[in-house]
Scaffold this active site. Structure first.
Site, PDB file in Angstrom:
ATOM      1  N   CYS A 156       0.815  -1.229   0.000  1.00 27.91           N
ATOM      2  CA  CYS A 156       0.000   0.000   0.000  1.00 27.91           C
ATOM      3  C   CYS A 156       0.841   1.268   0.000  1.00 27.91           C
ATOM      4  CB  CYS A 156      -0.922   0.025   1.210  1.00 27.91           C
ATOM      5  SG  CYS A 156      -2.256  -1.132   1.059  1.00 27.91           S
TER       6      CYS A 156
HETATM    7  N1  CO8 Z   1     -20.004  -9.583   7.583  1.00 29.51           N
HETATM    8  C1  CO8 Z   1     -20.524  -9.666   8.840  1.00 29.51           C
HETATM    9  N2  CO8 Z   1     -19.776  -9.877   9.944  1.00 29.51           N
HETATM   10  C2  CO8 Z   1     -18.444 -10.022   9.775  1.00 29.51           C
HETATM   11  C3  CO8 Z   1     -17.827  -9.950   8.511  1.00 29.51           C
HETATM   12  C4  CO8 Z   1     -18.676  -9.734   7.394  1.00 29.51           C
HETATM   13  N3  CO8 Z   1     -18.172  -9.638   6.149  1.00 29.51           N
HETATM   14  N4  CO8 Z   1     -16.511 -10.107   8.664  1.00 29.51           N
HETATM   15  C5  CO8 Z   1     -16.264 -10.280   9.966  1.00 29.51           C
HETATM   16  N5  CO8 Z   1     -17.445 -10.224  10.662  1.00 29.51           N
HETATM   17  C6  CO8 Z   1     -17.650 -10.372  12.098  1.00 29.51           C
HETATM   18  C7  CO8 Z   1     -16.537 -11.181  12.747  1.00 29.51           C
HETATM   19  O1  CO8 Z   1     -16.817 -12.563  12.680  1.00 29.51           O
HETATM   20  C8  CO8 Z   1     -16.553 -10.640  14.165  1.00 29.51           C
HETATM   21  O2  CO8 Z   1     -17.584 -11.280  14.898  1.00 29.51           O
HETATM   22  P1  CO8 Z   1     -17.373 -11.621  16.462  1.00 29.51           P
HETATM   23  O3  CO8 Z   1     -17.204 -10.289  17.147  1.00 29.51           O
HETATM   24  O4  CO8 Z   1     -18.641 -12.321  16.812  1.00 29.51           O
HETATM   25  O5  CO8 Z   1     -16.139 -12.464  16.540  1.00 29.51           O
HETATM   26  C9  CO8 Z   1     -16.970  -9.174  14.012  1.00 29.51           C
HETATM   27  O6  CO8 Z   1     -17.597  -9.089  12.718  1.00 29.51           O
HETATM   28  C10 CO8 Z   1     -15.791  -8.213  14.059  1.00 29.51           C
HETATM   29  O7  CO8 Z   1     -14.754  -8.674  13.163  1.00 29.51           O
HETATM   30  P2  CO8 Z   1     -13.344  -7.982  13.049  1.00 29.51           P
HETATM   31  O8  CO8 Z   1     -12.761  -7.829  14.414  1.00 29.51           O
HETATM   32  O9  CO8 Z   1     -12.539  -8.684  12.005  1.00 29.51           O
HETATM   33  O10 CO8 Z   1     -13.816  -6.553  12.460  1.00 29.51           O
HETATM   34  P3  CO8 Z   1     -13.118  -5.159  12.552  1.00 29.51           P
HETATM   35  O11 CO8 Z   1     -14.006  -4.231  13.251  1.00 29.51           O
HETATM   36  O12 CO8 Z   1     -11.699  -5.235  13.011  1.00 29.51           O
HETATM   37  O13 CO8 Z   1     -13.079  -4.711  10.999  1.00 29.51           O
HETATM   38  C11 CO8 Z   1     -11.485  -4.595   9.202  1.00 29.51           C
HETATM   39  C12 CO8 Z   1     -12.386  -5.489  10.048  1.00 29.51           C
HETATM   40  C13 CO8 Z   1     -12.373  -3.690   8.356  1.00 29.51           C
HETATM   41  C14 CO8 Z   1     -10.657  -5.487   8.285  1.00 29.51           C
HETATM   42  C15 CO8 Z   1     -10.580  -3.733  10.109  1.00 29.51           C
HETATM   43  O14 CO8 Z   1      -9.958  -4.530  11.081  1.00 29.51           O
HETATM   44  C16 CO8 Z   1      -9.495  -3.004   9.341  1.00 29.51           C
HETATM   45  O15 CO8 Z   1      -9.745  -2.257   8.418  1.00 29.51           O
HETATM   46  N6  CO8 Z   1      -8.239  -3.160   9.762  1.00 29.51           N
HETATM   47  C17 CO8 Z   1      -7.106  -2.495   9.115  1.00 29.51           C
HETATM   48  C18 CO8 Z   1      -6.823  -3.182   7.850  1.00 29.51           C
HETATM   49  C19 CO8 Z   1      -5.801  -2.507   7.013  1.00 29.51           C
HETATM   50  O16 CO8 Z   1      -5.629  -1.324   6.960  1.00 29.51           O
HETATM   51  N7  CO8 Z   1      -5.106  -3.300   6.279  1.00 29.51           N
HETATM   52  C20 CO8 Z   1      -4.183  -2.820   5.353  1.00 29.51           C
HETATM   53  C21 CO8 Z   1      -4.192  -3.815   4.289  1.00 29.51           C
HETATM   54  S1  CO8 Z   1      -3.855  -3.173   2.796  1.00 29.51           S
HETATM   55  C22 CO8 Z   1      -2.181  -3.301   2.382  1.00 29.51           C
HETATM   56  O17 CO8 Z   1      -1.267  -3.141   3.066  1.00 29.51           O
HETATM   57  C23 CO8 Z   1      -1.939  -3.657   0.986  1.00 29.51           C
HETATM   58  C24 CO8 Z   1      -1.718  -5.091   0.831  1.00 29.51           C
HETATM   59  C25 CO8 Z   1      -1.525  -5.346  -0.597  1.00 29.51           C
HETATM   60  C26 CO8 Z   1      -2.794  -5.155  -1.387  1.00 29.51           C
HETATM   61  C27 CO8 Z   1      -3.619  -6.383  -1.399  1.00 29.51           C
HETATM   62  C28 CO8 Z   1      -4.676  -6.303  -2.460  1.00 29.51           C
HETATM   63  C29 CO8 Z   1      -5.645  -7.487  -2.404  1.00 29.51           C
END
Ligand code: CO8
Length: 371
Positions: A156
């Site tokens: 990224c």
């Molecule tokens: N629908 C409904 N519920 C869901 C879903 C879904 N799709 N997904 C997860 N849940 C549930 C989980 O099961 C969990 O339930 P429970 O509490 O019962 O266990 C609950 O929702 C909460 O889950 P999370 O803790 O996973 O949710 P978050 O609030 O943390 O949100 C995010 C998830 C949006 C992924 C968030 O953590 C985030 O954005 N984190 C930062 C990510 C980030 O910035 N990453 C950078 C990556 S990009 C990068 O560096 C480039 C890589 C190269 C590119 C790749 C291209 C493909």
């Protein structure tokens, strides 16, 4: 030493958009079919039933409403769940190069100078379409640019690392003008069957021309650039040329994007906020005087928190630009889309920050001032 300027930018947006509702509908159909096909094994406890996704969760957890993709039909077909992008013959421009060339042409037109003035092409993106020849050389050839080109990948953060590389070439006299492009087909390395991440990414290409200040009319003075990397396995993709050599075959399903999203959030927000404040301090800039933040576009909550830490108060939507609602995370291109789309209204002397962060971990800060 020569000063560098961001002279022009360009943006290619793919024609197809997928809303959260459309994406979730196909994902949930896939889940229904999987659970029905594996009903016996699930009842016996041998297979874990898949859980449905929801548009409400996606919007709340990420701020994303929609994303653009190079191919929609494959992604939204529950029997396929990946983009359908046919291979092209070697004689044809490859798809990643085509996206970059479209964004680059827009930047060159805005720049208003002949391509002969460009000395180098950097293709900075989170995935290259092939091992070699370098994408940058194909793009250089398609645009009729001389000099040299090479690829760079810092996930990224590729674009800010690319801007710094270009600015350093200019400072040292290696180049007078550099084209830096960020073609991202994130849908090609996203696992659309994974509920935790199927909504995160979109496709796009951006282009930036960095030029020697003496040659530039208008644009943005680059006041300072800083890069940082700290190794982490929390965002990873193990796809690579050695997959084919592994005796066990492709094996584990980690040849696409995987992450520990919560850990990334917790660890990257303080790292980036501190880096921005330290870099501003070293440049003698008051962060509260920043007119605009063009942050990496991964998650609205991350950007809100970083914006608050940097400005010392809740930033307004005009100050902390968000484009991830329409584009999702477009990896290296996100902060450049934000800059490209939300900078024309700024006036001479206005200060801004382009900032990326992501896998590596990696982060880059580029402070700019409107000329
Ligand atoms: N629908 C409904 N519920 C869901 C879903 C879904 N799709 N997904 C997860 N849940 C549930 C989980 O099961 C969990 O339930 P429970 O509490 O019962 O266990 C609950 O929702 C909460 O889950 P999370 O803790 O996973 O949710 P978050 O609030 O943390 O949100 C995010 C998830 C949006 C992924 C968030 O953590 C985030 O954005 N984190 C930062 C990510 C980030 O910035 N990453 C950078 C990556 S990009 C990068 O560096 C480039 C890589 C190269 C590119 C790749 C291209 C493909």
């Amino acid at each position: 030493m020569h000063h560098a300027v961001i002279a022009a930018t360009g943006l290619f947006t793919p024609p197809n958009a997928i809303s959260n509702e459309e994406l979730v509908e196909s994902f949930n159909l896939y889940v229904e079919r999987f659970n029905a096909d594996n009903a016996e094994a699930i009842a016996a406890g041998d297979v874990v039933a898949l859980q449905p996704s929801s548009p409400e969760f996606i919007l709340k957890a990420s701020g994303i409403r929609s994303r653009f993709v190079m191919n929609k039909t494959g992604i939204v077909d529950p029997a396929v769940m990946r983009p359908a992008i046919p291979e092209r013959p070697n004689e044809e421009l490859s798809i990643l190069a085509e996206m970059a060339v479209t964004a680059a042409r827009q930047a060159i037109e805005a720049w208003g100078k002949p391509v002969e003035r460009i000395d180098a092409v950097l293709c900075a993106a989170s995935n290259m379409q092939r091992a070699y020849p370098a994408m940058a050389i194909e793009i250089q050839n398609a645009l009729g640019i001389g000099g040299f080109g090479f690829d760079m990948n810092v996930a990224c953060s590729s674009a800010t690392f690319g801007i710094k590389t270009a600015a350093d070439f200019i400072a040292s006299g290696s180049a007078r003008a550099v084209l830096m492009v960020n073609p991202e087909i994130c849908s090609g390395h996203l696992n659309f069957k994974d509920r935790d991440s199927h909504f995160i990414f979109g496709d796009v290409a951006t282009a930036v021309i960095v030029e020697r200040a003496d040659d530039a009319q208008g644009g943005w003075d680059i006041l300072g650039t800083r890069l940082k990397t700290v190794f982490s396995n929390n965002i990873r993709n193990n796809f690579g040329f050695l997959n084919n050599a592994a005796p066990e075959g492709i094996g584990k399903p980690d040849k696409l994007f995987v992450q520990e999203g919560r850990k990334v959030f917790r660890e990257v927000v303080p790292m980036v906020s501190q880096m921005i404040l330290e870099h501003a301090g070293d440049l003698d800039l008051d962060p509260q005087g920043l007119k605009r933040l063009w942050l990496h576009q991964a998650n609205i909550n991350m950007n809100d928190m970083i914006g608050r830490k940097v400005l010392g108060r809740d930033p307004t939507p005009e100050e902390n630009v968000i484009i991830l609602d329409d584009y999702a995370n477009t990896s290296s291109a996100g902060s450049i889309i934000a800059f490209h789309s939300h900078s024309v209204d700024m006036t001479s002397g206005d200060l801004g920050l382009i900032c990326s962060f992501g896998a590596g971990y990696s982060a880059g800060t580029v402070f700019v001032r409107k000329r």
